[in-house]
Design a protein around this motif. Structure first.
Motif, PDB file in Angstrom:
ATOM      1  N   ASP A  80      -8.762  11.113  -4.427  1.00 11.11           N
ATOM      2  CA  ASP A  80      -9.695  10.204  -3.765  1.00 11.11           C
ATOM      3  C   ASP A  80      -9.717  10.378  -2.253  1.00 11.11           C
ATOM      4  N   GLY A  81      -8.794  11.175  -1.711  1.00  9.21           N
ATOM      5  CA  GLY A  81      -8.799  11.434  -0.281  1.00  9.21           C
ATOM      6  C   GLY A  81      -8.138  10.352   0.544  1.00  9.21           C
ATOM      7  N   SER A  82      -7.915   9.177  -0.023  1.00  8.36           N
ATOM      8  CA  SER A  82      -7.331   8.091   0.752  1.00  8.36           C
ATOM      9  C   SER A  82      -5.809   8.180   0.821  1.00  8.36           C
ATOM     10  N   ASN A  83      -5.181   8.887  -0.111  1.00 16.03           N
ATOM     11  CA  ASN A  83      -3.735   8.986  -0.115  1.00 16.03           C
ATOM     12  C   ASN A  83      -3.332  10.417  -0.425  1.00 16.03           C
ATOM     13  N   GLU A  84      -2.973  11.155   0.594  1.00 15.28           N
ATOM     14  CA  GLU A  84      -2.533  12.535   0.411  1.00 15.28           C
ATOM     15  C   GLU A  84      -1.003  12.622   0.440  1.00 15.28           C
ATOM     16  N   ASN A  85      -0.322  11.537   0.141  1.00 12.12           N
ATOM     17  CA  ASN A  85       1.138  11.538   0.158  1.00 12.12           C
ATOM     18  C   ASN A  85       1.748  11.773  -1.219  1.00 12.12           C
ATOM     19  N   ASP A  86       0.937  11.999  -2.246  1.00 11.41           N
ATOM     20  CA  ASP A  86       1.434  12.334  -3.568  1.00 11.41           C
ATOM     21  C   ASP A  86       1.338  13.849  -3.708  1.00 11.41           C
ATOM     22  N   ASN A  87       2.469  14.531  -3.549  1.00 11.59           N
ATOM     23  CA  ASN A  87       2.454  15.981  -3.453  1.00 11.59           C
ATOM     24  C   ASN A  87       3.411  16.623  -4.451  1.00 11.59           C
ATOM     25  N   PRO A  88       3.048  17.770  -5.028  1.00 14.00           N
ATOM     26  CA  PRO A  88       3.961  18.494  -5.914  1.00 14.00           C
ATOM     27  C   PRO A  88       4.888  19.404  -5.106  1.00 14.00           C
ATOM     28  N   TYR A  89       6.176  19.346  -5.409  1.00 12.67           N
ATOM     29  CA  TYR A  89       7.117  20.262  -4.779  1.00 12.67           C
ATOM     30  C   TYR A  89       8.406  20.324  -5.590  1.00 12.67           C
ATOM     31  N   ILE A  90       9.197  21.345  -5.304  1.00 12.93           N
ATOM     32  CA  ILE A  90      10.475  21.566  -5.970  1.00 12.93           C
ATOM     33  C   ILE A  90      11.570  21.413  -4.930  1.00 12.93           C
ATOM     34  N   VAL A  91      12.603  20.654  -5.275  1.00 16.87           N
ATOM     35  CA  VAL A  91      13.743  20.446  -4.386  1.00 16.87           C
ATOM     36  C   VAL A  91      14.941  21.220  -4.935  1.00 16.87           C
TER      37      VAL A  91
ATOM     38  N   GLY B  56       6.868  23.603  -1.628  1.00 13.08           N
ATOM     39  CA  GLY B  56       5.772  22.865  -2.223  1.00 13.08           C
ATOM     40  C   GLY B  56       4.828  22.325  -1.177  1.00 13.08           C
ATOM     41  N   MET B  57       4.034  21.369  -1.597  1.00 11.74           N
ATOM     42  CA  MET B  57       3.067  20.762  -0.690  1.00 11.74           C
ATOM     43  C   MET B  57       3.670  19.502  -0.085  1.00 11.74           C
ATOM     44  N   ASN B  58       3.928  19.537   1.204  1.00 12.04           N
ATOM     45  CA  ASN B  58       4.414  18.410   1.989  1.00 12.04           C
ATOM     46  C   ASN B  58       5.727  17.818   1.475  1.00 12.04           C
ATOM     47  N   PRO B  59       6.775  18.625   1.280  1.00 10.43           N
ATOM     48  CA  PRO B  59       8.043  18.069   0.807  1.00 10.43           C
ATOM     49  C   PRO B  59       8.730  17.180   1.837  1.00 10.43           C
TER      50      PRO B  59
ATOM     51  N   LEU C 285       1.211  24.737   1.870  1.00  9.96           N
ATOM     52  CA  LEU C 285       2.401  25.158   1.159  1.00  9.96           C
ATOM     53  C   LEU C 285       3.523  25.284   2.175  1.00  9.96           C
ATOM     54  N   VAL C 286       4.624  24.560   1.948  1.00 14.77           N
ATOM     55  CA  VAL C 286       5.723  24.504   2.904  1.00 14.77           C
ATOM     56  C   VAL C 286       6.983  25.022   2.240  1.00 14.77           C
ATOM     57  N   LEU C 287       7.712  25.859   2.943  1.00 16.09           N
ATOM     58  CA  LEU C 287       9.023  26.337   2.533  1.00 16.09           C
ATOM     59  C   LEU C 287      10.001  25.831   3.580  1.00 16.09           C
ATOM     60  N   VAL C 288      10.941  24.984   3.171  1.00 11.31           N
ATOM     61  CA  VAL C 288      11.843  24.347   4.130  1.00 11.31           C
ATOM     62  C   VAL C 288      13.280  24.531   3.680  1.00 11.31           C
ATOM     63  N   ASN C 289      14.163  24.740   4.651  1.00 11.46           N
ATOM     64  CA  ASN C 289      15.596  24.821   4.377  1.00 11.46           C
ATOM     65  C   ASN C 289      16.289  23.814   5.272  1.00 11.46           C
ATOM     66  N   GLY C 290      16.853  22.787   4.672  1.00 15.63           N
ATOM     67  CA  GLY C 290      17.506  21.738   5.435  1.00 15.63           C
ATOM     68  C   GLY C 290      18.978  21.993   5.678  1.00 15.63           C
TER      69      GLY C 290
END
Length: 189
Positions: A115-126, A139-142, A152-157
């Protein structure tokens, strides 16, 4: 195969009714099954407890569905390892996907409404280790950052790690992004 239904709730124990399926034989491959039948003689799906070939009486749980008119194994939870296999009857890892023909695709989907109003529901793998500390993700916005939406974001914490691109032919590093945000291109040797 026998069926037993226990009604322990009337005795005051608080235990709900239990349905037990049992098979008298105790051979490898034997097991009790729940069959979903469309008409007499036409099994459409099954859930089967199958004794596997170990001395420890471990039991696999097998799910079968109908594909092109035949009953085929779709999913297996291996009793000895607790590995889950989709498309394979011998899962080698905790989750093993197999496609006999064509591509084997794993889909992670979220925000189906789009719906464009909430882009905070994102698929990603932890990826976690060492006491379930979140070390890395793809994933998308982990990170939950608005500027990363639809990327698409690749992050190493992990403070001591980096992001490495290596070659299958050997352990040599081809490209490295270190924790200090420096980039390093490596030789192909």
């Amino acid at each position: 195969i026998g069926v037993t239904v226990y009604d322990r709730s009337a005795s005051g124990s608080g235990t709900p009714d239990i349905l037990s399926l049992f098979r008298v034989a105790n051979n490898n491959g034997d097991g009790s099954a729940i069959s979903f039948v469309r008409s007499p003689g036409t099994t459409r799906a099954q859930i089967i407890a199958v004794k596997n070939e170990t001395a420890n009486n471990e039991t696999d749980l097998v799910f079968k569905t109908t594909k092109l008119g035949s009953l085929v194994e779709t999913l297996r939870i291996e009793g000895s390892t607790q590995n889950v296999g989709i498309g394979t009857d011998d899962p080698a890892t905790e989750l093993h996907l197999f496609a006999e023909t064509g591509d084997c695709v794993l889909t992670l989907e979220s925000d189906r409404g789009n719906d464009g109003s909430n882009e905070n529901d994102n698929p990603y793998i932890v990826f976690r280790q060492d006491g379930s500390v979140q070390n890395s993700a793809i994933g998308m916005n982990p990170n939950g950052i608005t500027g990363e939406s639809n990327s698409l974001v690749l992050v190493n914490g992990a403070g001591s790690g980096g992001i490495l691109f290596t070659s299958v032919q050997g352990p040599s590093i081809r490209f490295k992004i270190s924790f200090s945000a420096s980039f390093k291109a490596c030789s192909a040797t």
